[in-house]
Design a protein around this motif. Structure first.
Motif, PDB file in Angstrom:
ATOM      1  N   ALA A 294       0.827  -1.207   0.000  1.00 34.27           N
ATOM      2  CA  ALA A 294       0.000   0.000   0.000  1.00 34.27           C
ATOM      3  C   ALA A 294       0.865   1.262   0.000  1.00 34.27           C
ATOM      4  O   ALA A 294       0.593   2.205  -0.748  1.00 34.27           O
ATOM      5  N   ARG A 295       1.912   1.264   0.812  1.00 35.36           N
ATOM      6  CA  ARG A 295       2.813   2.428   0.835  1.00 35.36           C
ATOM      7  C   ARG A 295       3.475   2.640  -0.515  1.00 35.36           C
ATOM      8  O   ARG A 295       3.606   3.768  -0.989  1.00 35.36           O
ATOM      9  N   ALA A 296       3.926   1.548  -1.136  1.00 37.26           N
ATOM     10  CA  ALA A 296       4.590   1.651  -2.441  1.00 37.26           C
ATOM     11  C   ALA A 296       3.622   2.170  -3.505  1.00 37.26           C
ATOM     12  O   ALA A 296       3.991   2.994  -4.347  1.00 37.26           O
ATOM     13  N   LEU A 297       2.379   1.693  -3.475  1.00 39.43           N
ATOM     14  CA  LEU A 297       1.377   2.161  -4.440  1.00 39.43           C
ATOM     15  C   LEU A 297       1.133   3.668  -4.282  1.00 39.43           C
ATOM     16  O   LEU A 297       1.104   4.408  -5.263  1.00 39.43           O
ATOM     17  N   ILE A 298       0.975   4.106  -3.059  1.00 43.70           N
ATOM     18  CA  ILE A 298       0.721   5.530  -2.805  1.00 43.70           C
ATOM     19  C   ILE A 298       1.905   6.377  -3.239  1.00 43.70           C
ATOM     20  O   ILE A 298       1.743   7.432  -3.851  1.00 43.70           O
ATOM     21  N   GLN A 299       3.099   5.896  -2.964  1.00 49.14           N
ATOM     22  CA  GLN A 299       4.292   6.645  -3.367  1.00 49.14           C
ATOM     23  C   GLN A 299       4.356   6.782  -4.889  1.00 49.14           C
ATOM     24  O   GLN A 299       4.591   7.873  -5.412  1.00 49.14           O
ATOM     25  N   LEU A 300       4.145   5.697  -5.603  1.00 46.60           N
ATOM     26  CA  LEU A 300       4.144   5.764  -7.072  1.00 46.60           C
ATOM     27  C   LEU A 300       3.048   6.690  -7.579  1.00 46.60           C
ATOM     28  O   LEU A 300       3.258   7.473  -8.509  1.00 46.60           O
ATOM     29  N   TYR A 301       1.870   6.584  -6.983  1.00 50.11           N
ATOM     30  CA  TYR A 301       0.745   7.406  -7.407  1.00 50.11           C
ATOM     31  C   TYR A 301       1.066   8.888  -7.224  1.00 50.11           C
ATOM     32  O   TYR A 301       0.786   9.710  -8.091  1.00 50.11           O
ATOM     33  N   ARG A 302       1.665   9.224  -6.107  1.00 50.16           N
ATOM     34  CA  ARG A 302       2.030  10.622  -5.849  1.00 50.16           C
ATOM     35  C   ARG A 302       3.106  11.115  -6.805  1.00 50.16           C
ATOM     36  O   ARG A 302       3.253  12.315  -7.004  1.00 50.16           O
ATOM     37  N   HIS A 303       3.858  10.183  -7.383  1.00 45.27           N
ATOM     38  CA  HIS A 303       4.895  10.555  -8.350  1.00 45.27           C
ATOM     39  C   HIS A 303       4.385  10.516  -9.785  1.00 45.27           C
ATOM     40  O   HIS A 303       5.160  10.590 -10.722  1.00 45.27           O
ATOM     41  N   GLY A 304       3.069  10.361  -9.952  1.00 42.48           N
ATOM     42  CA  GLY A 304       2.484  10.502 -11.279  1.00 42.48           C
ATOM     43  C   GLY A 304       2.083   9.233 -12.002  1.00 42.48           C
ATOM     44  O   GLY A 304       1.560   9.298 -13.110  1.00 42.48           O
ATOM     45  N   VAL A 305       2.305   8.070 -11.419  1.00 43.40           N
ATOM     46  CA  VAL A 305       1.859   6.819 -12.051  1.00 43.40           C
ATOM     47  C   VAL A 305       0.395   6.658 -11.660  1.00 43.40           C
ATOM     48  O   VAL A 305       0.081   6.371 -10.512  1.00 43.40           O
ATOM     49  N   ARG A 306      -0.513   6.867 -12.612  1.00 44.75           N
ATOM     50  CA  ARG A 306      -1.941   6.950 -12.303  1.00 44.75           C
ATOM     51  C   ARG A 306      -2.782   5.759 -12.772  1.00 44.75           C
ATOM     52  O   ARG A 306      -3.849   5.509 -12.229  1.00 44.75           O
ATOM     53  N   GLU A 307      -2.338   5.056 -13.778  1.00 48.19           N
ATOM     54  CA  GLU A 307      -3.137   3.959 -14.310  1.00 48.19           C
ATOM     55  C   GLU A 307      -2.898   2.676 -13.511  1.00 48.19           C
ATOM     56  O   GLU A 307      -1.747   2.315 -13.253  1.00 48.19           O
ATOM     57  N   PRO A 308      -3.981   1.970 -13.119  1.00 47.55           N
ATOM     58  CA  PRO A 308      -3.823   0.740 -12.345  1.00 47.55           C
ATOM     59  C   PRO A 308      -2.881  -0.276 -12.986  1.00 47.55           C
ATOM     60  O   PRO A 308      -2.062  -0.884 -12.294  1.00 47.55           O
ATOM     61  N   GLY A 309      -2.961  -0.430 -14.299  1.00 44.71           N
ATOM     62  CA  GLY A 309      -2.078  -1.376 -14.990  1.00 44.71           C
ATOM     63  C   GLY A 309      -0.611  -0.994 -14.864  1.00 44.71           C
ATOM     64  O   GLY A 309       0.257  -1.854 -14.692  1.00 44.71           O
ATOM     65  N   GLN A 310      -0.333   0.298 -14.930  1.00 44.34           N
ATOM     66  CA  GLN A 310       1.053   0.763 -14.779  1.00 44.34           C
ATOM     67  C   GLN A 310       1.537   0.580 -13.339  1.00 44.34           C
ATOM     68  O   GLN A 310       2.694   0.237 -13.111  1.00 44.34           O
ATOM     69  N   LEU A 311       0.659   0.804 -12.384  1.00 49.25           N
ATOM     70  CA  LEU A 311       1.013   0.590 -10.981  1.00 49.25           C
ATOM     71  C   LEU A 311       1.345  -0.886 -10.741  1.00 49.25           C
ATOM     72  O   LEU A 311       2.330  -1.210 -10.091  1.00 49.25           O
ATOM     73  N   VAL A 312       0.500  -1.762 -11.280  1.00 45.37           N
ATOM     74  CA  VAL A 312       0.715  -3.209 -11.115  1.00 45.37           C
ATOM     75  C   VAL A 312       2.035  -3.624 -11.744  1.00 45.37           C
ATOM     76  O   VAL A 312       2.839  -4.327 -11.130  1.00 45.37           O
ATOM     77  N   THR A 313       2.269  -3.172 -12.957  1.00 41.19           N
ATOM     78  CA  THR A 313       3.510  -3.520 -13.648  1.00 41.19           C
ATOM     79  C   THR A 313       4.723  -3.032 -12.866  1.00 41.19           C
ATOM     80  O   THR A 313       5.711  -3.753 -12.717  1.00 41.19           O
ATOM     81  N   ALA A 314       4.654  -1.822 -12.353  1.00 38.62           N
ATOM     82  CA  ALA A 314       5.777  -1.246 -11.624  1.00 38.62           C
ATOM     83  C   ALA A 314       6.077  -2.008 -10.334  1.00 38.62           C
ATOM     84  O   ALA A 314       7.224  -2.085  -9.910  1.00 38.62           O
TER      85      ALA A 314
END
Length: 72
Positions: A45-65
């Motif tokens: 959850a922390r990693a997802l929020i950090q990526l999201y705050r850095h501009g990764v917005r699409e769920p598929g991109q978050l999952v891949t990352a």
């Protein structure tokens, strides 16, 4: 002078943001059989929020990352 900041500027997420984060979270938890009480769940959850705050917005991109290797 700007007094009222966009919610994203102060770390708030709107309903669309939460939907995207929840979708990525559920996908990754399902892939790796992570239950809601595990420490791994909090790290994810922390990693997802950090990526999201850095501009990764699409769920598929978050999952891949954040996709973990099978050995992890």
């Amino acid at each position: 002078m700007r007094y009222l900041l966009d919610g994203q500027d102060i770390g708030m997420f709107g309903p669309d943001d939460m939907d995207r984060l929840a979708q990525a979270y559920a996908s990754l938890c399902g892939e790796h059989h992570i239950s809601d009480n595990e420490e791994a769940c909090q790290r994810l959850a922390r990693a997802l929020i950090q990526l999201y705050r850095h501009g990764v917005r699409e769920p598929g991109q978050l999952v891949t990352a954040l996709r973990m290797s099978p050995a992890a």
